[in-house]
Design a protein around this motif. Structure first.
Motif, PDB file in Angstrom:
ATOM      1  N   ALA A  78      21.835  45.317  66.079  1.00  0.00           N
ATOM      2  CA  ALA A  78      23.176  45.119  65.529  1.00  0.00           C
ATOM      3  C   ALA A  78      23.651  46.337  64.757  1.00  0.00           C
ATOM      4  CB  ALA A  78      23.188  43.878  64.628  1.00  0.00           C
ATOM      5  N   ILE A  79      22.715  47.178  64.237  1.00  0.00           N
ATOM      6  CA  ILE A  79      23.112  48.383  63.511  1.00  0.00           C
ATOM      7  C   ILE A  79      23.820  49.353  64.452  1.00  0.00           C
ATOM      8  CG2 ILE A  79      22.225  50.437  62.332  1.00  0.00           C
ATOM      9  CD1 ILE A  79      22.221  48.036  60.570  1.00  0.00           C
ATOM     10  N   GLU A  80      23.284  49.507  65.671  1.00  0.00           N
ATOM     11  CA  GLU A  80      23.927  50.386  66.644  1.00  0.00           C
ATOM     12  C   GLU A  80      25.286  49.834  67.059  1.00  0.00           C
ATOM     13  OE1 GLU A  80      21.229  50.884  69.827  1.00  0.00           O
ATOM     14  OE2 GLU A  80      19.762  52.035  68.658  1.00  0.00           O
ATOM     15  N   GLU A  81      25.357  48.497  67.221  1.00  0.00           N
ATOM     16  CA  GLU A  81      26.647  47.882  67.560  1.00  0.00           C
ATOM     17  C   GLU A  81      27.647  48.075  66.423  1.00  0.00           C
ATOM     18  OE1 GLU A  81      25.818  43.834  68.414  1.00  0.00           O
ATOM     19  OE2 GLU A  81      24.553  44.268  70.163  1.00  0.00           O
ATOM     20  N   LEU A  82      27.146  48.002  65.179  1.00  0.00           N
ATOM     21  CA  LEU A  82      28.019  48.189  64.024  1.00  0.00           C
ATOM     22  C   LEU A  82      28.569  49.619  63.989  1.00  0.00           C
ATOM     23  CD1 LEU A  82      28.959  46.668  61.425  1.00  0.00           C
ATOM     24  CD2 LEU A  82      27.119  47.850  60.244  1.00  0.00           C
ATOM     25  N   ILE A  88      32.533  50.762  64.433  1.00  0.00           N
ATOM     26  CA  ILE A  88      33.255  51.565  63.437  1.00  0.00           C
ATOM     27  C   ILE A  88      33.903  52.767  64.098  1.00  0.00           C
ATOM     28  CG2 ILE A  88      32.969  53.013  61.397  1.00  0.00           C
ATOM     29  CD1 ILE A  88      30.780  51.120  60.474  1.00  0.00           C
ATOM     30  N   ARG A  89      33.163  53.455  64.955  1.00  0.00           N
ATOM     31  CA  ARG A  89      33.706  54.648  65.595  1.00  0.00           C
ATOM     32  C   ARG A  89      34.845  54.304  66.541  1.00  0.00           C
ATOM     33  NH1 ARG A  89      31.063  59.037  64.265  1.00  0.00           N
ATOM     34  NH2 ARG A  89      28.902  58.933  63.525  1.00  0.00           N
ATOM     35  N   GLN A  90      34.740  53.140  67.225  1.00  0.00           N
ATOM     36  CA  GLN A  90      35.814  52.728  68.143  1.00  0.00           C
ATOM     37  C   GLN A  90      36.907  51.922  67.447  1.00  0.00           C
ATOM     38  OE1 GLN A  90      33.803  50.595  71.268  1.00  0.00           O
ATOM     39  NE2 GLN A  90      32.987  52.474  72.220  1.00  0.00           N
ATOM     40  N   GLN A  91      36.697  51.643  66.145  1.00  0.00           N
ATOM     41  CA  GLN A  91      37.638  50.845  65.356  1.00  0.00           C
ATOM     42  C   GLN A  91      37.899  49.485  66.027  1.00  0.00           C
ATOM     43  OE1 GLN A  91      39.348  51.698  62.069  1.00  0.00           O
ATOM     44  NE2 GLN A  91      37.266  52.457  62.348  1.00  0.00           N
ATOM     45  N   ASN A  92      36.784  48.846  66.443  1.00  0.00           N
ATOM     46  CA  ASN A  92      36.839  47.524  67.080  1.00  0.00           C
ATOM     47  C   ASN A  92      36.508  46.484  66.011  1.00  0.00           C
ATOM     48  OD1 ASN A  92      36.392  45.156  68.602  1.00  0.00           O
ATOM     49  ND2 ASN A  92      35.761  46.362  70.403  1.00  0.00           N
ATOM     50  N   SER A 108      34.162  43.453  67.205  1.00  0.00           N
ATOM     51  CA  SER A 108      32.747  43.810  67.340  1.00  0.00           C
ATOM     52  C   SER A 108      32.119  44.060  65.977  1.00  0.00           C
ATOM     53  CB  SER A 108      32.598  45.059  68.215  1.00  0.00           C
ATOM     54  OG  SER A 108      33.109  44.820  69.515  1.00  0.00           O
ATOM     55  N   PHE A 109      32.898  44.652  65.051  1.00  0.00           N
ATOM     56  CA  PHE A 109      32.394  44.912  63.705  1.00  0.00           C
ATOM     57  C   PHE A 109      32.046  43.599  62.996  1.00  0.00           C
ATOM     58  CE2 PHE A 109      33.004  45.634  59.157  1.00  0.00           C
ATOM     59  CZ  PHE A 109      32.193  46.729  58.945  1.00  0.00           C
ATOM     60  N   THR A 110      32.928  42.575  63.138  1.00  0.00           N
ATOM     61  CA  THR A 110      32.693  41.280  62.490  1.00  0.00           C
ATOM     62  C   THR A 110      31.460  40.600  63.072  1.00  0.00           C
ATOM     63  OG1 THR A 110      35.078  41.061  62.151  1.00  0.00           O
ATOM     64  CG2 THR A 110      33.740  39.067  61.926  1.00  0.00           C
ATOM     65  N   GLU A 111      31.307  40.653  64.400  1.00  0.00           N
ATOM     66  CA  GLU A 111      30.150  40.026  65.043  1.00  0.00           C
ATOM     67  C   GLU A 111      28.854  40.711  64.619  1.00  0.00           C
ATOM     68  OE1 GLU A 111      31.003  40.312  69.183  1.00  0.00           O
ATOM     69  OE2 GLU A 111      32.483  38.677  69.180  1.00  0.00           O
ATOM     70  N   ALA A 112      28.883  42.040  64.513  1.00  0.00           N
ATOM     71  CA  ALA A 112      27.682  42.764  64.089  1.00  0.00           C
ATOM     72  C   ALA A 112      27.316  42.418  62.650  1.00  0.00           C
ATOM     73  CB  ALA A 112      27.906  44.269  64.242  1.00  0.00           C
ATOM     74  N   LEU A 134      23.852  53.707  57.021  1.00  0.00           N
ATOM     75  CA  LEU A 134      24.787  54.077  58.083  1.00  0.00           C
ATOM     76  C   LEU A 134      26.144  54.464  57.502  1.00  0.00           C
ATOM     77  CD1 LEU A 134      25.784  54.225  61.043  1.00  0.00           C
ATOM     78  CD2 LEU A 134      26.225  51.759  60.899  1.00  0.00           C
ATOM     79  N   LEU A 135      26.665  53.641  56.599  1.00  0.00           N
ATOM     80  CA  LEU A 135      27.981  53.917  56.024  1.00  0.00           C
ATOM     81  C   LEU A 135      27.961  55.185  55.175  1.00  0.00           C
ATOM     82  CD1 LEU A 135      29.152  50.318  55.071  1.00  0.00           C
ATOM     83  CD2 LEU A 135      29.811  51.683  57.042  1.00  0.00           C
TER      84      LEU A 135
END
Length: 682
Positions: free
Chosen positions: A472-476, A480-484, A487-491, A515-516
């Motif tokens: 989920a860290i990679e998905e997060l 963030i990079r794609q501003q989705n 997907s951010f909420t699900e991660a 990461l942040l």
């Protein structure tokens, strides 16, 4: 009490009177010295005037002699001497010239045809080598027509002469020469003998252009070169040029003897004045010491208050309660540029008052050990929460070395009683950053149970075991990079679900924060500050608060991404406009309104290269254009492209193109040459 005050006032009055006399005495000493200097200056001026006047008169006299010689040389009777009668008449004319100038005492006429020498008041000399000027036959052919030459070193019994030799025009094959002998003894008697009357003080003499003595009162020095007296402080040397003969009138003044009495008087007066001033100064010193006693306690309290104010201001500066200001930074000029903030928090292993006393005693013991250590220079501050803040001043930038020295300084028992949280190494302007990092190290370090009681921002305990990175860290990060947002909420929900264990939750929290921090770059300080406030107020186990905080950071990162994109264009525009100039990254960052590190980060993300690499690429493209379109020299092309060193231009050009600039131009020339025949055939 009144008697003490009256006595004190009397002492003050006496000291003030004595103090007022010191400036008067110093003024007297200054005026005395000024008067003596003025006297010396007047004597020097008189000597200088005398030298100038004498030199002017001698120059005028020599010019008259030279004008007379030139006029005589133009007489045709001396130019052609072919018969004995003509020689006899020329000799009679030479005798008549003896009364024309008081300083020319002898005339000679050299006949180049028969190599004879007519001498006034003597007759004819058939062999000039037996005369007083044997050099006449060998050196006269070197003299140009209508030119003259000054010869020195000719002397008669008890007389010193200077010869003016001039070539005469004529119809005969071998020219004639007329020689005028100037009596230097008579010249010395007329102009210099009175000036040299006081031989111990003054010495006037003549030299030629090479520095050889032409005439000196000491005849043994004539023809020699005197040693240079310019480095002798006791001898003052002045000279005036006599341009007619290319000579110089030199004056040597023995200043030590000349000003001996003046200097002795000045030294006596100054010695008396300074002795009196010295005695009065000692009296003033002791009087001021007595008068200063009532103020010592006041000064001590003011110094103590100033130190407390300095420490209070520095503590507020560390905690970020006082904004960064150049005036505040200048208050600590002795501060090291490498600063580290550490927070010491006691472990409460005992209960109640006993625990508090034991912790305070242990902290005090640790502080004493750190202060006594030669490895550290530090400042200690007390937090409102009871924790202790330590500001370390380092002589290096090696964090590993600092941590090793810190652990070696403290005993194992001391380390077991306290938690030490350490920030990064920063300058004084950014010391608040180290404080925030130390707070973060403390807050994050507590969620992981480890053996070490020291939490370092650069390497927290959980970094040593490298746990498995959650998917989920990679998905997060991708979200963030794609501003989705979805997907951010699900991660986030996957990382902080209620089904996870405490250990998993803590590790996911740490990985998300890391990461942040990495993605926010220069904005990480404000992020850390907000994160510390969240942990302090609500803790990390409050899932709702954590999700809300991280979701808010998602929108902040979107603004940051847009800002980064805008800065990339401004970086390109600045480099394109200033690539021919020599500017630094600090100047460029200041112009763009961002930090140097942020400038490098944006450039790498947008252009996949550092600012220097991007700048060199633009400069090389301009250099290639100039090589192709102009005939400018390669050295000038490097300068016009922005390189301030030809060697650096050559190195970078070959690095980017694989060939040298000259090879690149030759390659372009070859290609253009090959295209021309093809165009002609078509």
């Amino acid at each position: 009490m009144k008697r003490d005050i009256r006595s004190y006032m009397y002492r003050v009055a006496i000291v003030l009177i004595v103090v007022s006399l010191v400036p008067a005495l110093l003024s007297s000493a200054y005026n005395t010295n000024l008067f003596m200097k003025q006297t010396i200056r007047l004597v020097d001026a008189r000597n200088g005037t005398e030298l100038t006047r004498t030199g002017t008169l001698m120059e005028r006299m020599l010019q008259q002699i030279m004008d007379f010689a030139s006029k005589t040389a133009g007489d045709a009777r001396f130019a052609n001497l072919q018969t004995a009668t003509e020689q006899w008449k020329a000799w009679l004319e030479l005798n008549k010239l003896l009364y024309a100038s008081p300083y020319v005492t002898e005339y000679m006429l050299y006949n180049g045809a028969d190599r004879s020498l007519l001498i006034s008041n003597y007759g004819i000399e058939r062999n000039p080598e037996r005369s007083a000027i044997p050099w006449i036959a060998s050196q006269t052919p070197q003299i140009p027509l209508y030119q003259y030459e000054i010869k020195t070193g000719y002397s008669k019994p008890s007389k010193q002469m200077a010869s003016i030799v001039q070539k005469l025009p004529g119809l005969q094959k071998e020219p004639n020469y007329i020689i005028f002998h100037v009596d230097l003894d008579k010249m010395y008697t007329s102009f210099l003998s009175e000036l040299n009357a006081d031989a111990e003080l003054y010495n006037y003499y003549l030299t030629d252009a090479t520095g050889t003595v032409v005439y000196h009162r000491d005849k043994s020095l004539i023809g020699t070169t005197l040693p240079d007296q310019m480095g002798n402080t006791n001898i003052q040397v002045d000279r005036i040029e006599l341009q007619t003969f290319d000579w110089a009138l030199v004056r040597e003044v023995h200043t030590q003897l000349l000003y001996k009495e003046v200097s002795a008087l000045k030294n006596k007066v100054l010695a008396v004045l300074f002795t009196v001033i010295g005695v009065m100064s000692v009296f003033i010193l002791f009087g001021a010491r007595e008068l200063y006693k009532p103020f010592r306690s006041v000064v001590a309290r003011m110094t103590e208050n100033e130190e407390q104010l300095r420490r209070s201001l520095l503590g507020r500066f560390i905690r970020g309660e006082t904004p960064v200001c150049p005036d505040l930074v200048r208050r600590w000029p002795e501060m090291s540029p490498n600063l580290v903030v550490a927070i010491m928090t006691p472990k409460h292993s005992l209960e109640g008052k006993k625990a508090g006393k034991a912790a305070a005693s242990q902290i005090q013991h640790i502080q004493q050990r750190l202060t006594a250590s030669a490895a550290f220079r530090l400042e200690l501050f007390k937090e409102r929460s009871g924790d202790d803040v330590v500001l370390f001043q380092l002589e290096h930038e090696d964090m590993n070395r600092f941590m090793t020295e810190l652990l070696l300084t403290l005993e194992p028992a001391e380390l077991e009683s306290v938690i030490i949280s350490v920030g990064g190494i920063h300058s004084l302007e950014d010391v608040h950053t180290s404080y925030i990092e130390a707070l973060y190290a403390y807050n994050i370090g507590r969620i992981y149970t480890g053996d070490s009681p020291v939490y370092c921002f650069n390497k927290l305990p959980m970094d040593y075991e490298v746990p498995m990175k959650a998917a989920a860290i990679e998905e997060l990060e991708l979200a963030i990079r794609q501003q989705n947002e979805r997907s951010f909420t699900e991660a986030l929900n996957a990382l902080f679900s209620e089904q996870q264990t405490v250990v998993e939750y803590n590790l996911n929290f740490y990985q998300t924060v890391s990461l942040l921090l990495r993605m926010f770059g220069q904005h990480s300080l404000s992020f850390l500050n907000e994160l510390n406030q969240l942990i302090t107020d609500k803790g990390i186990m409050n899932v709702t608060a954590v999700k809300q905080f991280l979701f808010a950071k998602f929108y902040s990162f979107r603004d940051y991404a847009e800002e980064t994109k805008d800065y990339a264009g401004r970086i390109h525009d600045y480099i394109a406009a200033h690539y021919t100039e020599n500017f630094s990254l600090d100047e460029m960052a200041e112009h763009l309104g961002i930090s140097k590190q942020h400038l490098i980060t944006v450039c790498k993300k947008r252009y996949n290269r550092t600012p220097i690499e991007y700048l060199n690429e633009i400069r090389i493209e301009e250099a290639k254009r100039l090589l192709a379109d102009t005939r400018t020299k390669i050295a000038d092309i490097g300068t016009r492209s922005g390189f301030n060193s030809n060697s650096y231009f050559a190195k970078v050009f070959k690095q980017y193109t694989g060939i040298t600039a000259s090879e690149y131009r030759e390659l372009l020339f070859t290609r253009n040459t090959e295209k021309k025949p093809q165009l002609a055939e078509s």
